[in-house]
Motif scaffolding. Structure first.
Motif, PDB file in Angstrom:
ATOM      1  N   ILE A 129      65.565  66.491   8.303  1.00  0.00           N
ATOM      2  CA  ILE A 129      65.212  67.891   8.146  1.00  0.00           C
ATOM      3  C   ILE A 129      66.186  68.670   9.001  1.00  0.00           C
ATOM      4  CG2 ILE A 129      63.463  69.645   8.524  1.00  0.00           C
ATOM      5  CD1 ILE A 129      61.316  67.606   8.146  1.00  0.00           C
ATOM      6  N   GLY A 130      67.124  69.342   8.371  1.00  0.00           N
ATOM      7  CA  GLY A 130      68.078  70.153   9.131  1.00  0.00           C
ATOM      8  C   GLY A 130      67.341  71.213   9.934  1.00  0.00           C
ATOM      9  N   GLY A 131      67.822  71.468  11.132  1.00  0.00           N
ATOM     10  CA  GLY A 131      67.194  72.499  11.961  1.00  0.00           C
ATOM     11  C   GLY A 131      65.753  72.192  12.302  1.00  0.00           C
ATOM     12  N   PHE A 132      65.460  70.920  12.445  1.00  0.00           N
ATOM     13  CA  PHE A 132      64.062  70.514  12.635  1.00  0.00           C
ATOM     14  C   PHE A 132      63.426  71.194  13.844  1.00  0.00           C
ATOM     15  CE2 PHE A 132      61.028  67.176  14.301  1.00  0.00           C
ATOM     16  CZ  PHE A 132      60.031  67.433  13.366  1.00  0.00           C
ATOM     17  N   ASP A 133      64.188  71.338  14.930  1.00  0.00           N
ATOM     18  CA  ASP A 133      63.600  71.941  16.135  1.00  0.00           C
ATOM     19  C   ASP A 133      62.998  73.315  15.855  1.00  0.00           C
ATOM     20  OD1 ASP A 133      64.134  69.789  17.671  1.00  0.00           O
ATOM     21  OD2 ASP A 133      65.622  70.749  18.963  1.00  0.00           O
ATOM     22  N   ALA A 134      63.619  74.022  14.922  1.00  0.00           N
ATOM     23  CA  ALA A 134      63.162  75.390  14.651  1.00  0.00           C
ATOM     24  C   ALA A 134      61.845  75.433  13.874  1.00  0.00           C
ATOM     25  CB  ALA A 134      64.235  76.161  13.879  1.00  0.00           C
TER      26      ALA A 134
ATOM     27  N   PRO C 145      56.689  78.238  22.578  1.00  0.00           N
ATOM     28  CA  PRO C 145      57.336  77.669  21.381  1.00  0.00           C
ATOM     29  C   PRO C 145      58.807  77.302  21.583  1.00  0.00           C
ATOM     30  CG  PRO C 145      55.909  79.471  20.739  1.00  0.00           C
ATOM     31  CD  PRO C 145      55.910  79.456  22.248  1.00  0.00           C
ATOM     32  N   ASP C 146      59.498  78.023  22.464  1.00  0.00           N
ATOM     33  CA  ASP C 146      60.901  77.664  22.704  1.00  0.00           C
ATOM     34  C   ASP C 146      61.010  76.349  23.484  1.00  0.00           C
ATOM     35  OD1 ASP C 146      61.795  79.875  21.370  1.00  0.00           O
ATOM     36  OD2 ASP C 146      62.058  81.097  23.165  1.00  0.00           O
ATOM     37  N   LEU C 147      60.017  76.070  24.295  1.00  0.00           N
ATOM     38  CA  LEU C 147      60.017  74.809  25.050  1.00  0.00           C
ATOM     39  C   LEU C 147      59.503  73.648  24.201  1.00  0.00           C
ATOM     40  CD1 LEU C 147      58.620  75.987  28.520  1.00  0.00           C
ATOM     41  CD2 LEU C 147      60.972  75.304  27.998  1.00  0.00           C
ATOM     42  N   TYR C 148      58.662  73.962  23.243  1.00  0.00           N
ATOM     43  CA  TYR C 148      57.952  72.932  22.471  1.00  0.00           C
ATOM     44  C   TYR C 148      58.841  71.793  21.967  1.00  0.00           C
ATOM     45  CZ  TYR C 148      55.214  70.889  18.672  1.00  0.00           C
ATOM     46  OH  TYR C 148      54.583  70.013  17.841  1.00  0.00           O
ATOM     47  N   PRO C 149      60.004  72.083  21.354  1.00  0.00           N
ATOM     48  CA  PRO C 149      60.793  70.949  20.820  1.00  0.00           C
ATOM     49  C   PRO C 149      61.348  70.029  21.900  1.00  0.00           C
ATOM     50  CG  PRO C 149      61.611  73.064  19.970  1.00  0.00           C
ATOM     51  CD  PRO C 149      60.628  73.371  21.045  1.00  0.00           C
ATOM     52  N   HIS C 150      61.279  70.444  23.155  1.00  0.00           N
ATOM     53  CA  HIS C 150      61.798  69.589  24.226  1.00  0.00           C
ATOM     54  C   HIS C 150      60.774  68.563  24.702  1.00  0.00           C
ATOM     55  CE1 HIS C 150      65.467  71.938  24.466  1.00  0.00           C
ATOM     56  NE2 HIS C 150      64.726  73.033  24.399  1.00  0.00           N
ATOM     57  N   ILE C 151      59.565  68.645  24.203  1.00  0.00           N
ATOM     58  CA  ILE C 151      58.580  67.595  24.492  1.00  0.00           C
ATOM     59  C   ILE C 151      58.965  66.377  23.660  1.00  0.00           C
ATOM     60  CG2 ILE C 151      56.153  66.906  24.342  1.00  0.00           C
ATOM     61  CD1 ILE C 151      55.370  69.822  24.648  1.00  0.00           C
TER      62      ILE C 151
END
Lengths: 290, 290, 290, 290
Positions: A129-134, C145-151
């Motif tokens: 999934i491209g851009g998954f973090d977003a 939400p900006d921190l969320y993908p870093h978990i």
């Protein structure tokens, strides 16, 4: 950015398709041929930008003793694994999924290794999934809160799996997988993600294989390769020898298990397609229209 | 069938040569360019049979705190290792060896990972003793019985290292390494081994690098590639940028750390050569005549 | 269900507190003495139900080169790790956190190993959020939400860390940690979780240690043990020998680093307390009142 | 310094003895009860100096598909291994060996994990050759040169196994194992090693178990514990429940698989004994007289 195979048919030792063919999944872990990665910089030096290495783990899940699902996953490369060779010689199954992982920039962990198994289903994926973090948070919030704590890894595939489970994978797998694809595409649109969702996925309850091939229509890139076997079930195992599979064997693979394969034996599954393989009947394909 | 680098000069964070250059050792773990393996079947599909993958482990040894030697080794691939990146950013040294391993058919174990460290020396190798199984016992019996129990792995490199230690590596490294090569060649002759001994080796006590490049004269195959840096000490780190190394930096590498390198900066070390690098002076090469 | 130590003071090689004391953190990985687990069945056979084993991984994070934070984590036991011993002998720091993990029923993964590092902060924990599965989603949704993908992991500690980051750990660590504890307690109340939140936590930006000890007031169980060093900075290292630490050394530990310790040297930190350790001054404790 | 079990009888899923009993081998990996280590310092804090932890790896070997031997080994602790649980639920066998390792000071590597498998035989060991470093070279030189390159690890057990293979394990296992013990004792005498050879060993070709218990007569220490099952084949699996094993089940174990076991069900095998278990007949014990 991986390679996988799925098998349905009379039981056989899994080494017959994972280890013995001359371009087996183990061979594909070290020297894949059809893993075209047009935008991945390290692929630049290879012919047609076909990236050879799937060294970030291996896994297999299978319909096993009493119909229960077995699972074995490791984070180390498949190519030199003694455990993998021993287990592949011992485990017999009539329905199994196996996967070698390439996860550049991703997290190497058993919990991120495919196939995933939950609620009587196995699930594996090649693509991204491209851009998954977003969009990870949006997608994860859609997972059934009761299922939520069972997400153990941090990758995109597991979220797709739990979305499909949430959407009724057990009741209507084609509908559930279609809705999952639609949900990912909606999230991409809502968050303005340009990078594509590219996927070949297999879900299985141990009795049938449900497979799909997808690339976001606006993503500008083709979907990962996907083939299924047809016709006489023989596999080249090197030195001109062939191995006979059971007559009812059905295989779905990221790339053919043979170095010199023919289109009489392996048929490409078109993009935007979802297919259902059941025992003893021809597969049924339909348009994947999310 | 590996890639290595060795550094001697003013202390720098080891990431400057292991991680940051655009064809750093990490990059070489996934996409090596000069690992020519003419007889290795999986290399057949690559241009010039240059095998790209060195995914069977990583290690680094360095002259560290108070002159003591540090060592870190892992069996998993370098390319996705978070520990490796963190450590490379933190460890500073004026003399270190680093290695990514390719061990097809070999044993994946920390004990087999390079660099080896014993008795105040570090040691790493790229290549192989052909037909090692046939001469392993002969060679191992030559190791000093007091050193014998310190052999912890099962590979050819560690035996070479302990032979060199037995033959006086600490007193006269050039003589000891030469005698080690001669001993291997004698064993090959005595047991009628046709496969070649091919090696690029670096031994270091933390103050100097002693390197050699060798291929059995009767083996029919060239030795593995080996280069050393000369001239202005800059390294390409991508996007047209360069990084400045200390003026006294000396590097010996399996292949240059830059994608687009020039012979003004990297000079090939000829086969059958042994070289000694000491601080602040030009390297001295002599013929390796076992 | 772990053991940790934190150090603040003049730089020293981290082996001085992780490896050399006679009840060092490595020793605690195999034979902890104060890890009282009244409700954990496998602890039943041990004196006072003190569970000895913390074999589910090891990690260290430290203020390193140029003030940047270093991190090293492994999933294998600390007690026999060669890498750990080598690194501990080489890494010097004036502020570091180290942790051995016991994770019965949990997920063994590098991503779940402590200390966690993000945004210039290090974070480690001993204890557990009882009934975490029931409140994990609520808590995670509160993360920025900006921190969320870093978990990246799936455990309770990382969620606590990211909540604290969300609540302003960098600006006011005492307030942020207090709010995090309050948020967990509110979630427990809202979901009717009876099992306690028990925690000793250390957060650090490399210049100070902020530590807390907590047990849910309604949980019926005491908080995990926590001590800080006072007075002459000597550590027993076996055979009657002692090692002298720098005069400004401050240590916070799950249990004292010595087998025969005295209350003159180690003071217990009371439950419901939050403490701040800064260089060169006495620690300041206050009531943790969420 | 390990725990092991061996099974012979009608095929069953190996989880029935490895996982499900209330003091299964997995339980013994974390909380062994009869691992008495009178001279091992870390054992001092435990009741009767019974050391609880066998966390340095796990392995199982079994008579599998078509009579071939299967093997699975890992270096990480058994207690939290998901792979182990999945495999134990899927693998069925009528003859298998399983082992959890404690290797203080030893090398943690898959190649050192038990059971070893070579030449149609499985082999596992609990105990140690005291002063092994002093006699390792002597013993290894006695191994058949053709077998020598197949020694892949660096521990004492593998040398014992290859000595037994050299001495005719396949032809007369009792004689070969006896001669191996005699060879070790002779080496101890020749090199003046005071530390004892203490061993409980099981060798199996998939059809029978050959077990021995030994302690050097001059070593001053008892041999490790060893039991075999007798009478009604039920195992306590917790909460007052029992599990029924096949009537022909025979078990040999380092310690009983039940927390509250009786001498009616488990009989201790005396020191200085070698026993042969074959299908459907009572075991035959004789004096081990090297």
């Amino acid at each position: 950015m991986c390679r996988w195979i799925s098998y349905l048919g009379s039981p056989l030792p899994i080494e017959d398709v994972i280890v013995r063919p001359d371009h087996s999944l183990i061979d594909q872990s070290l020297t894949a041929r059809d893993l075209f990665l047009p935008t991945y910089a390290p692929a630049a030096q290879f012919r047609d930008r076909a990236f050879p290495t799937n060294g970030d783990g291996f896994g297999v899940a299978w319909s096993g003793r009493g119909g229960a699902l077995g699972q074995y996953r490791q984070t180390t490369p498949a190519w030199d694994s003694q455990n993998l060779r021993h287990l592949a010689a011992q485990i017999e199954s009539g329905c199994f999924l196996a996967h070698v992982r390439a996860a550049p920039g991703g997290t190497i962990a058993e919990q991120n290794a495919h196939p995933f198994v939950h609620g009587g289903w196995m699930f594996q994926h090649n693509g991204e999934i491209g851009g998954f973090d977003a969009i990870k948070r949006d997608l994860t919030l859609d997972v059934d809160p009761d299922l939520y704590p069972h997400i153990l890894g941090n990758g995109d595939t597991e979220v797709c799996f739990f979305l499909a489970l949430t959407y009724g994978l057990a009741d209507d797998p084609v509908a559930a997988l279609t809705r999952m694809v639609a949900r990912v595409e909606r999230a991409r649109a809502e968050r303005g993600v340009a990078a594509a969702f590219r996927a070949t996925i297999c879900a299985s309850d141990g009795d049938r294989l449900v497979v799909l091939r997808w690339a976001s229509p606006d993503g500008g890139a083709a979907g990962p390769s996907l083939f299924h076997s047809i016709g006489p079930e023989t596999l080249h195992i090197g030195e001109g020898a062939v191995e006979q599979l059971p007559p009812d064997a059905q295989l779905v693979v990221s790339e053919p298990l043979e170095l010199h394969w023919s289109r009489r034996h392996w048929e490409e599954i078109p993009e935007g397609t979802i297919g259902v393989f059941e025992r003893g009947v021809a597969p049924v394909f339909s348009r994947l229209a999310p």
